[in-house]
Design a protein around this motif. Structure first.
Motif, PDB file in Angstrom:
ATOM      1  N   ASP A   1       0.811  -1.220   0.000  1.00  0.00           N
ATOM      2  CA  ASP A   1       0.000   0.000   0.000  1.00  0.00           C
ATOM      3  C   ASP A   1       0.844   1.270   0.000  1.00  0.00           C
ATOM      4  O   ASP A   1       0.313   2.371  -0.062  1.00  0.00           O
ATOM      5  CB  ASP A   1      -0.914   0.026   1.233  1.00  0.00           C
TER       6      ASP A   1
ATOM      7  N   ALA B   1       1.130   6.496   3.013  1.00  0.00           N
ATOM      8  CA  ALA B   1       0.329   5.274   3.174  1.00  0.00           C
ATOM      9  C   ALA B   1      -0.500   5.396   4.444  1.00  0.00           C
ATOM     10  O   ALA B   1      -0.323   6.327   5.229  1.00  0.00           O
ATOM     11  CB  ALA B   1       1.219   4.041   3.257  1.00  0.00           C
TER      12      ALA B   1
ATOM     13  N   GLU C   1      -3.941   8.060   7.448  1.00  0.00           N
ATOM     14  CA  GLU C   1      -3.099   8.289   6.271  1.00  0.00           C
ATOM     15  C   GLU C   1      -2.073   9.372   6.613  1.00  0.00           C
ATOM     16  O   GLU C   1      -2.428  10.433   7.117  1.00  0.00           O
ATOM     17  CB  GLU C   1      -3.977   8.749   5.105  1.00  0.00           C
TER      18      GLU C   1
END
Length: 111
Positions: free
Chosen positions: A75, A91, A99
């Motif tokens: 990710d 990420a 985030e």
């Protein structure tokens, strides 16, 4: 045979999982001078000194004994600065459960 190995070349699709894994492997083991966090109010230093670690599908930014940032390798959006003096990591962070964007400045070294 001559020059660079095929593994030295990044995958063409920068949005692919292969590129994310390639970039994480490239950054793995880099020692850091400064670690900054970017948010709405700007950039702020969150640590001095540290290391980047890619281990068992998790990418982490570690300073001393504290993990500052931890995300799944698949990710992670990672880009090196044009100067190659650091990288931007974005990420979902499992440490703060949101985030985050981290700027990691490498310690100077010679290839």
């Amino acid at each position: 045979m001559f020059g660079k190995n095929k593994k030295d070349k990044p995958p063409k699709n920068t949005d692919s999982v292969e590129f994310r894994r390639w970039m994480a492997e490239k950054l793995d083991g880099r020692t850091l001078r400064y670690i900054l966090e970017r948010d709405e109010s700007g950039d702020r230093v969150i640590a001095k000194g540290g290391i980047l670690s890619n281990y068992e599908g998790m990418f982490s930014v570690i300073s001393g004994e504290k993990t500052l940032f931890s995300a799944k390798t698949d990710d992670l959006h990672a880009w090196e600065f044009l100067s190659l003096e650091g990288a931007v990591l974005t990420a979902f962070d499992f440490v703060e459960e949101k985030e985050r964007t981290i700027l990691a400045y490498y310690k100077y070294y010679r290839d």
